[in-house]
Design a protein around this motif. Structure first.
Motif, PDB file in Angstrom:
ATOM      1  N   LYS A   1      -3.651  16.212  -3.281  1.00  0.00           N
ATOM      2  CA  LYS A   1      -3.273  15.109  -2.400  1.00  0.00           C
ATOM      3  C   LYS A   1      -1.763  14.907  -2.473  1.00  0.00           C
ATOM      4  O   LYS A   1      -1.117  15.267  -3.450  1.00  0.00           O
ATOM      5  CB  LYS A   1      -4.049  13.853  -2.734  1.00  0.00           C
ATOM      6  CG  LYS A   1      -3.537  13.062  -3.909  1.00  0.00           C
ATOM      7  CD  LYS A   1      -4.362  11.813  -4.140  1.00  0.00           C
ATOM      8  CE  LYS A   1      -3.664  11.001  -5.211  1.00  0.00           C
ATOM      9  NZ  LYS A   1      -4.349   9.880  -5.689  1.00  0.00           N
ATOM     10  N   TYR A   2      -1.238  14.303  -1.418  1.00  0.00           N
ATOM     11  CA  TYR A   2       0.206  14.080  -1.343  1.00  0.00           C
ATOM     12  C   TYR A   2       0.599  12.833  -2.137  1.00  0.00           C
ATOM     13  O   TYR A   2      -0.133  11.847  -2.179  1.00  0.00           O
ATOM     14  CB  TYR A   2       0.635  13.911   0.109  1.00  0.00           C
ATOM     15  CG  TYR A   2       0.483  15.165   0.920  1.00  0.00           C
ATOM     16  CD1 TYR A   2       1.358  16.226   0.752  1.00  0.00           C
ATOM     17  CD2 TYR A   2      -0.549  15.298   1.840  1.00  0.00           C
ATOM     18  CE1 TYR A   2       1.222  17.383   1.486  1.00  0.00           C
ATOM     19  CE2 TYR A   2      -0.699  16.457   2.578  1.00  0.00           C
ATOM     20  CZ  TYR A   2       0.193  17.497   2.394  1.00  0.00           C
ATOM     21  OH  TYR A   2       0.044  18.646   3.119  1.00  0.00           O
ATOM     22  N   ASN A   7       6.310  10.564  -0.435  1.00  0.00           N
ATOM     23  CA  ASN A   7       6.263  10.482   1.023  1.00  0.00           C
ATOM     24  C   ASN A   7       7.009   9.264   1.541  1.00  0.00           C
ATOM     25  O   ASN A   7       7.679   9.328   2.559  1.00  0.00           O
ATOM     26  CB  ASN A   7       4.819  10.419   1.519  1.00  0.00           C
ATOM     27  CG  ASN A   7       4.114  11.745   1.442  1.00  0.00           C
ATOM     28  OD1 ASN A   7       4.669  12.746   1.022  1.00  0.00           O
ATOM     29  ND2 ASN A   7       2.855  11.754   1.836  1.00  0.00           N
ATOM     30  N   LYS A  26       6.586  15.812   4.662  1.00  0.00           N
ATOM     31  CA  LYS A  26       5.776  14.597   4.747  1.00  0.00           C
ATOM     32  C   LYS A  26       6.569  13.331   4.436  1.00  0.00           C
ATOM     33  O   LYS A  26       6.032  12.236   4.472  1.00  0.00           O
ATOM     34  CB  LYS A  26       4.577  14.672   3.790  1.00  0.00           C
ATOM     35  CG  LYS A  26       3.710  15.896   3.969  1.00  0.00           C
ATOM     36  CD  LYS A  26       3.012  15.913   5.285  1.00  0.00           C
ATOM     37  CE  LYS A  26       2.060  17.088   5.344  1.00  0.00           C
ATOM     38  NZ  LYS A  26       1.926  17.647   6.653  1.00  0.00           N
ATOM     39  N   ASP A  52       4.100  12.521  13.721  1.00  0.00           N
ATOM     40  CA  ASP A  52       3.345  11.971  12.589  1.00  0.00           C
ATOM     41  C   ASP A  52       4.155  10.985  11.756  1.00  0.00           C
ATOM     42  O   ASP A  52       3.617  10.318  10.890  1.00  0.00           O
ATOM     43  CB  ASP A  52       2.794  13.089  11.715  1.00  0.00           C
ATOM     44  CG  ASP A  52       3.873  14.012  11.170  1.00  0.00           C
ATOM     45  OD1 ASP A  52       4.987  14.037  11.717  1.00  0.00           O
ATOM     46  OD2 ASP A  52       3.583  14.726  10.196  1.00  0.00           O
ATOM     47  N   LYS A  53       5.461  10.878  12.018  1.00  0.00           N
ATOM     48  CA  LYS A  53       6.308   9.974  11.239  1.00  0.00           C
ATOM     49  C   LYS A  53       6.924   8.846  12.077  1.00  0.00           C
ATOM     50  O   LYS A  53       7.513   7.933  11.531  1.00  0.00           O
ATOM     51  CB  LYS A  53       7.466  10.754  10.615  1.00  0.00           C
ATOM     52  CG  LYS A  53       7.068  11.836   9.662  1.00  0.00           C
ATOM     53  CD  LYS A  53       8.308  12.521   9.170  1.00  0.00           C
ATOM     54  CE  LYS A  53       7.979  13.787   8.435  1.00  0.00           C
ATOM     55  NZ  LYS A  53       9.183  14.444   7.961  1.00  0.00           N
ATOM     56  N   ASP A  86      -1.506   4.847   6.148  1.00  0.00           N
ATOM     57  CA  ASP A  86      -1.001   6.208   5.959  1.00  0.00           C
ATOM     58  C   ASP A  86       0.409   6.324   6.526  1.00  0.00           C
ATOM     59  O   ASP A  86       1.289   6.933   5.924  1.00  0.00           O
ATOM     60  CB  ASP A  86      -1.914   7.232   6.637  1.00  0.00           C
ATOM     61  CG  ASP A  86      -3.242   7.396   5.917  1.00  0.00           C
ATOM     62  OD1 ASP A  86      -3.312   7.065   4.711  1.00  0.00           O
ATOM     63  OD2 ASP A  86      -4.203   7.851   6.549  1.00  0.00           O
ATOM     64  N   HIS A  91       3.487   9.181   6.184  1.00  0.00           N
ATOM     65  CA  HIS A  91       2.967  10.256   7.028  1.00  0.00           C
ATOM     66  C   HIS A  91       1.533   9.964   7.444  1.00  0.00           C
ATOM     67  O   HIS A  91       0.683   9.720   6.602  1.00  0.00           O
ATOM     68  CB  HIS A  91       3.025  11.571   6.239  1.00  0.00           C
ATOM     69  CG  HIS A  91       2.334  12.700   6.905  1.00  0.00           C
ATOM     70  ND1 HIS A  91       1.046  13.075   6.584  1.00  0.00           N
ATOM     71  CD2 HIS A  91       2.727  13.534   7.878  1.00  0.00           C
ATOM     72  CE1 HIS A  91       0.707  14.104   7.327  1.00  0.00           C
ATOM     73  NE2 HIS A  91       1.700  14.399   8.117  1.00  0.00           N
ATOM     74  N   CYS A  92       1.297   9.982   8.749  1.00  0.00           N
ATOM     75  CA  CYS A  92      -0.066   9.845   9.261  1.00  0.00           C
ATOM     76  C   CYS A  92      -0.419  11.149   9.953  1.00  0.00           C
ATOM     77  O   CYS A  92       0.211  11.523  10.946  1.00  0.00           O
ATOM     78  CB  CYS A  92      -0.174   8.684  10.243  1.00  0.00           C
ATOM     79  SG  CYS A  92      -1.789   8.577  11.063  1.00  0.00           S
ATOM     80  N   SER A  93      -1.416  11.838   9.443  1.00  0.00           N
ATOM     81  CA  SER A  93      -1.801  13.137  10.000  1.00  0.00           C
ATOM     82  C   SER A  93      -2.344  13.022  11.425  1.00  0.00           C
ATOM     83  O   SER A  93      -2.365  14.001  12.160  1.00  0.00           O
ATOM     84  CB  SER A  93      -2.824  13.827   9.099  1.00  0.00           C
ATOM     85  OG  SER A  93      -3.988  13.046   9.005  1.00  0.00           O
ATOM     86  N   CYS A  98      -3.535   8.407  16.483  1.00  0.00           N
ATOM     87  CA  CYS A  98      -4.033   7.344  15.611  1.00  0.00           C
ATOM     88  C   CYS A  98      -4.279   6.072  16.418  1.00  0.00           C
ATOM     89  O   CYS A  98      -3.481   5.718  17.282  1.00  0.00           O
ATOM     90  CB  CYS A  98      -3.028   7.080  14.484  1.00  0.00           C
ATOM     91  SG  CYS A  98      -3.608   5.889  13.259  1.00  0.00           S
TER      92      CYS A  98
END
Length: 152
Positions: A1-2, A7, A26, A52-53, A86, A91-93, A98
């Motif tokens: 996991k990150y 992050n 990330k 994602d950012k 997140d 970072h949200c994947s 989202c």
């Protein structure tokens, strides 16, 4: 996991002893960079604009974004959508797919109006505007007229 610390801040106090992943891709985007004012040499935050950012464009949500090639996400999320934790961690994947808000405010304060960290919270505490009911203006007697100072 990150590593959520890495992050979020671009560095981790555990360094190479951290059991979590430290991926420079990330790291959260630099808010100074987004405003065009980052002058920090070797800034620990990302200076790459990726979906994602990126925060959600507040002007788009209000229907008023006029920027050509706006770097912020143009995503419709409901007013009642919760804040994406997140995203706050850097970072949200899900990126612009989202369904949660990608805004840089305290999620606890946003939901409940209070935060257990109080003044020590690193996030902004933004109060939601309360809508005034039409009855509050209709029920005033002629002698009880609000001044400009009272009406905002």
């Amino acid at each position: 996991k990150y590593c959520k610390i890495y992050n979020k801040f671009g560095k981790c106090h555990k360094g190479s002893k951290c059991p979590d992943l430290h991926d420079p891709e990330k790291v959260s985007v630099c808010t100074r960079f987004l405003r065009g004012s980052c002058t920090i040499t070797n800034c620990p935050f990302s200076h790459k604009v990726t979906k994602d950012k990126m925060p959600t464009c507040i002007h788009y949500l209000r229907g008023m974004c006029v920027r050509v090639n706006c770097p912020y996400n143009h995503v419709n999320v409901g007013q009642s959508a919760e804040i994406c934790r997140d995203f706050l961690a850097g970072h949200c994947s899900m990126g612009d797919q989202c369904k949660k808000k990608h805004i840089l405010v305290c999620p606890d304060f946003s939901q409940t109006g209070s935060c257990f960290l109080a003044n020590n919270c690193p996030m902004r505490h933004v109060r939601r505007k309360q809508k005034r009911s039409e009855n509050s203006f209709k029920n005033r007697s002629p002698g009880n007229v609000a001044s400009k100072k009272d009406v905002r």
